[in-house]
Every structure is written in C-alpha cells, then in structure tokens.
Design an enzyme around this catalytic site. Structure first.
Site, short mmCIF file in Angstrom:
data_model
loop_
_atom_site.label_atom_id
_atom_site.label_comp_id
_atom_site.label_asym_id
_atom_site.label_seq_id
_atom_site.Cartn_x
_atom_site.Cartn_y
_atom_site.Cartn_z
N ALA A 172 0.83 -1.20 0.00
CA ALA A 172 0.00 0.00 0.00
C ALA A 172 0.87 1.25 0.00
O ALA A 172 2.05 1.21 0.33
CB ALA A 172 -0.92 0.00 1.22
N GLY A 193 -0.34 -5.78 0.26
CA GLY A 193 -1.48 -5.81 -0.65
C GLY A 193 -1.13 -6.44 -1.98
O GLY A 193 -1.99 -7.04 -2.64
N GLU A 232 -1.56 -10.01 -1.45
CA GLU A 232 -2.99 -10.33 -1.39
C GLU A 232 -3.60 -10.42 -2.79
O GLU A 232 -4.46 -11.28 -3.03
CB GLU A 232 -3.72 -9.28 -0.55
CG GLU A 232 -3.45 -9.44 0.94
CD GLU A 232 -4.13 -8.39 1.79
OE1 GLU A 232 -4.82 -8.77 2.76
OE2 GLU A 232 -3.98 -7.19 1.50
N GLU A 273 3.27 -6.25 6.83
CA GLU A 273 2.42 -5.30 7.53
C GLU A 273 2.76 -5.18 9.01
O GLU A 273 2.74 -4.09 9.59
CB GLU A 273 0.94 -5.72 7.40
CG GLU A 273 0.37 -5.60 6.00
CD GLU A 273 0.44 -6.88 5.21
OE1 GLU A 273 -0.37 -7.06 4.29
OE2 GLU A 273 1.33 -7.72 5.51
#
Length: 298
Positions: free
Chosen positions: A100, A143, A146, A166
């Site tokens: 992110a 992300g 993901e 994270e």
C-alpha cells in the site's frame, strides 16, 4: 491490505515514489466515491482475454486508493464482457506491487477506514468469476501479495519475492491475507510469514503452493500471454463453472462440494460448448466454442 513500499528491510522509497492523493481525491475517498486512475490500464485481446496492467512503476506499483478503485471498476466491466474469458493481471516495471501507499494510509483514521470499508487492496478481485492469471516479478508484498492470493494461476519470475510485512509497520492485512494465506500454504507457513514479516523467494513460494509455475524473467510476459490465449480458447462457461466449484471447496464439507460439482457437471451437458467440444474431438478438428454468456451456478 498492505505493508508497503517501504518495507522495513528495504527501506527507502525512491524520490517521488509514494505520491499522496490530491486534496480533491482525498475528499472523494472520504466520501466513499469511486476514483479514476492513471495507474492502471486495461486492453482486450482478440484471442479472448483482457490484460489488466498496474502502471505505477516509479512507486514500485504501490496500491493507492485511486488505483484499486479503478481496478475494481475494470473488473466489474470485464465480469460481464462476453468477449473476455480470462484476465491476465500484470504490472509494469521491476515489481508487481510492493504494498500500500504508506503516505496515503497515514492520512486515514480508523473511523474513516470503517466508514469506507477501506481494505488497502482491490478486494473485488477475490470474487471475480472468470479465471485470473497473475504474472509476478520483483516484489509482491502486503497488498501486492494479497492480489496474488486472489488469482487462480500464478506465474512467477525467478526474481519474484512474496511476503506480508504489515506487522513491521504496525498493522495487519485487511484484504484477505490472514484468511487466504493459511488456506493456500497451511497454518504453520502462513503464520511464519504473517507474524514475522519475512519474505519468501519464488522457489519457496512454488513449493508452498502460492505459485503455480516459475518462468525466466525475460519469458514471463510471453508465457503469460500464451497461457491466457490458450485458456481463452476453451469454453468460457465451463471455465467459470470449474472455478466456482474449486473455489467453493475451501469452505464446503466434502459431501456438499461433491454435490455441487456433480450439479455443475450435469449442467455442462446442456451447453452448446459440450456438444461442440466432443464432436470436434471425434472429428479431429479444433473446437469452435461459443463466446462466454454469464454462467449461472446450477
């Protein structure tokens, strides 16, 4: 959700690498409005697949809100485009997606995140009905990892790196990392990555079940397009049904999964593509499958 362009071990973001949203865009974000983006593009190929390209290489393809909103809008359109049977997801530059945009995330409070259901990633990819092939080079972190976990087939370059850092920036996944990774890798391997933020290379990712195939970096795009075109030459309706059945297996008891598979199999016997495929095989010619009409779960 994402850890970020600035993972603790790699450290410094390139100059200008994590541009924040403009004040106008930030206001639209807080209001929950969709945003357009110059950081993603989409093109349909005559072979029957669409290429969805993350294009923010100066920021290591960090996933800002405008990018993920635009990706979601493209996916919504592609889901009902009868000319598209397969989606090829890739990225420009040296990295797939390094997480992110931390500068953007620093401006988002918990209240704002709850109000807009902020995930730090493109969550709708996880429910996209058609097959998605990911091409991964360089970082797929936070992300970015993901996104990979939501795809159906993952081709990784030999230099690909996967992880969930994270925890090292004081947060956690928000778009499925804690749910999909244990299903893909097993709990022990998933928690090893999630609780430490360590990374794994392409070979470990393939052994663990996150990556389907490893490809030399110079051949990644060629191999990905060849695979997407080959899949798109098959029955689009049957591809959707197979994906539905296989994905459902993660949450269904075996008996219920088998029941649904049998119902889907019986449904294929009513499709024009079924007769065409079998006649073509018996006549020793390539099949001419129909364009995809949205397959409904039987």
């Amino acid at each position: 959700m994402a850890a970020s362009v600035i993972a603790q071990q790699t450290s410094q973001v390139l100059p200008g690498a994590a541009e924040s949203m403009t004040a106008r865009h930030f206001g639209r974000f807080l209001a929950g409005e969709p945003m357009s983006s110059d950081f993603i593009r989409c093109a349909s190929h005559p072979d029957g697949y669409a290429e969805l390209v993350i294009d923010r290489p100066a920021a290591r393809n960090a996933l800002c809100r405008s990018l993920t909103d635009a990706m979601a809008a493209h996916l919504d359109r592609l889901a009902t485009d009868a000319a598209v049977r397969v989606v090829l997801l890739r990225a420009e530059g040296e990295h797939f997606a390094a997480g992110a945009d931390l500068k953007e995330m620093l401006g988002i409070s918990a209240e704002q995140a709850r109000a807009t259901d902020f995930a730090g990633c493109c969550a709708p990819l996880g429910t996209f009905p058609k097959p998605v092939v990911a091409l991964v080079q360089g970082f797929a972190l936070g992300g970015g990892c993901e996104l990979v976990e939501m795809c159906d087939i993952v081709l990784a370059a030999e230099n690909a790196v996967f992880g969930h850092p994270e925890v090292r920036v004081g947060t956690m996944p928000g778009a499925g990392g804690t749910q999909r990774l244990p299903r893909l890798l097993g709990m022990a391997k998933a928690l090893d990555l999630l609780l430490t933020g360590r990374r794994m290379d392409a070979r470990e990712a393939e052994r663990s079940g996150l990556v389907s195939r490893i490809v030399p970096p110079d051949h990644l795009l060629e191999e990905g397009r060849r695979l997407a075109a080959d899949m798109a030459s098959l029955s689009g309706e049957v591809l959707v049904l197979i994906k539905q059945a296989a994905r459902a297996s993660a949450s269904l008891p075996m008996d219920e999964g088998l029941r649904r598979e049998r119902a889907a199999f019986h449904h294929t016997l009513s499709l024009p593509d079924h007769e065409e495929g079998m006649r073509a095989f018996l006549e020793k010619r390539p099949p001419r499958f129909n364009p995809l009409s949205t397959a409904k779960e039987p």
